[in-house]
Design a protein around this motif. Structure first.
Motif: not given
Length: 456
Positions: A343-362
């Motif tokens: 649990x963390x106060x900064x996390x969003x209510x759902x995961x939203x990934x805007x990248x097209x490459x695995x390396x960027x998301x990683x």
């Protein structure tokens, strides 16, 4: 014949046996695992009879081996676990699993008698009241299984039970008592008053230093037998013995445990954080610690990324830190991952990934996880003057984790170590008179220095 120290290192999954020579080099290793059995409520638990049988057979075979001369033996195990013995030394109950839920009414009655929780935290360093605090297990047995409780002659922490198998002498020692048991009052340096009020002190054996060993004749051979040690405290010991300056150790794995053995303020008075805990060093001195479910969360999120980007399961292992990718992300940084086990106060209510490459998301994932780790480290350092940071365990060879941590703690000397033997080596060292020098970590632990990346 090689003179050796034998160590049984018992994890919840893997049971390992090591032999170390005089320079603490591993010269022999065996391991096994057992299917869990069930307690009387059908809850999974350690197969104690199988473990006991394996310990004895492995050790007796080694004593017969012509190439080794066993001079000493010690035991390192997970904590929060008791073995209850009757007056004949027979085991009375299953080894209750510390994840087993207990009836809320038991916890409520405990808090009613000995609460509030705030007082408990400020004296015992335990916030989360459950069977993870092994003292609560004794309270639970006393009040829900009174017939069983009446038969208990001794309750032994698991490391001391393994020692007892070989010596027949029931003892307690500091690292097991100090492992979030709710038994110890850190302000009094003694068992908490509730332990005396419940009469539990009568079934807890004499406390000795973790460095205690018993010289015994075992099957016709003189052997020094240690009293056992809690595994997290064991993993810390080689650092404490060989590093002369103050440091913090981040021991990473499923849980990332950050340990500060040099604090004068061990209790964290912030009752909002159940991830602040205390451990004890082998001499009874407190160790301030924070825990983070980092490895677990990493595994969950990386598996999702593999599926999302259609890459192989071990693809993440080959991704190296990329400075330009880091700069792009940090320029307009926002949190994208909703954690499942943190649990963390900064996390969003759902995961939203805007990248097209695995390396960027990683890279994004590692930057967010490292922010959690930084908070954990800062909490444990507090106002202490500490300039050295050691990282061991699974994340010590994760390029992004190490580079990002090194960048955020530019004013500290960051070192990684690589030893899958951590707690086993600590158990061997705890019963040895040999002094460790400053080269020990370099020789035995593949110590590496890390320099922060240059910001252009």
């Amino acid at each position: 014949m090689v003179n050796v120290t034998a160590v049984f290192d018992i994890g919840k999954t893997n049971k390992k046996f090591f032999l170390f020579d005089k320079d603490y080099k591993e010269v022999h290793k065996e391991y096994t695992s057992f299917e869990e059995i069930e307690d009387e409520d059908g809850y999974p638990t350690e197969n104690l009879p199988a473990l006991q049988e394996w310990l004895k057979s492995v050790f007796e075979n080694i004593l017969k081996a012509s190439e080794f001369n066993v001079q000493a033996i010690n035991f390192s195990t997970y904590g929060a676990s008791f073995v209850h013995l009757d007056e004949n030394g027979e085991v009375l109950t299953p080894l209750y699993n510390y994840t087993k839920p207990i009836d809320q009414s038991v916890i409520d009655s405990f808090i009613e008698k000995y609460g509030p929780k705030e007082d408990f935290l400020s004296t015992t360093g335990c916030f989360d009241l459950s069977l993870l605090n092994s003292g609560l297990q004794l309270y639970w047995i006393k009040h829900t299984k009174p017939e069983v409780f009446k038969k208990i002659k001794y309750s032994l922490h698991l490391p001391q039970y393994l020692s007892y198998i070989f010596t027949g002498i029931p003892l307690s020692e500091y690292t097991s008592i100090g492992c979030h048991t709710a038994l110890w009052d850190y302000t009094k340096k003694d068992y908490h008053q509730w332990v005396y009020k419940e009469g539990l002190n009568n079934i807890l054996p004499t406390i000795v230093s973790t460095e205690t060993s018993i010289n015994m004749n075992y099957n016709g051979k003189r052997i020094k037998i240690g009293v056992g040690i809690h595994d997290s405290s064991a993993a810390l010991l080689p650092y404490v013995r060989s590093v002369k300056k103050k440091f913090v150790l981040v021991s990473t794995g499923t849980w990332s445990i950050t340990l500060n053995p040099f604090t004068d303020h061990p209790i964290i008075a912030d009752t909002d954080t159940k991830d602040s805990i205390n451990y004890m060093r082998i001499n009874g001195k407190p160790v301030k610690a924070t825990r983070l479910f980092l490895g677990n969360e990493y595994k969950v999120q990386v598996n999702k990324l593999h599926k999302r980007f259609g890459v192989s399961e071990d693809y993440h292992r080959h991704v190296k830190f990329d400075y330009n990718t880091y700069l792009e992300i940090v320029k307009d940084f926002k949190h994208m991952f909703k954690w499942e086990s943190i649990t963390d106060v900064d996390m969003p209510s759902e995961t939203k990934i805007t990248y097209n490459k695995f390396e960027d998301a990683y890279h994004q994932l590692m930057m967010e996880l490292v922010l959690l780790q930084i908070k954990s480290i800062k909490d444990v350092i507090g106002n202490d003057e500490i300039k050295r940071l050691y990282v061991d365990g699974g994340f010590s060879d994760n390029d992004l984790f190490v580079k990002l941590l090194s960048h955020h703690f530019r004013n500290m000397k960051l070192r990684t170590t690589d030893s899958s033997l951590g707690s086993a080596l600590g158990a061997a060292i705890s019963i040895s008179d040999k002094k460790l020098n400053s080269k020990f970590l370099k020789k035995n632990y593949s110590l590496k220095k890390h320099v922060p990346f240059i910001i252009s």
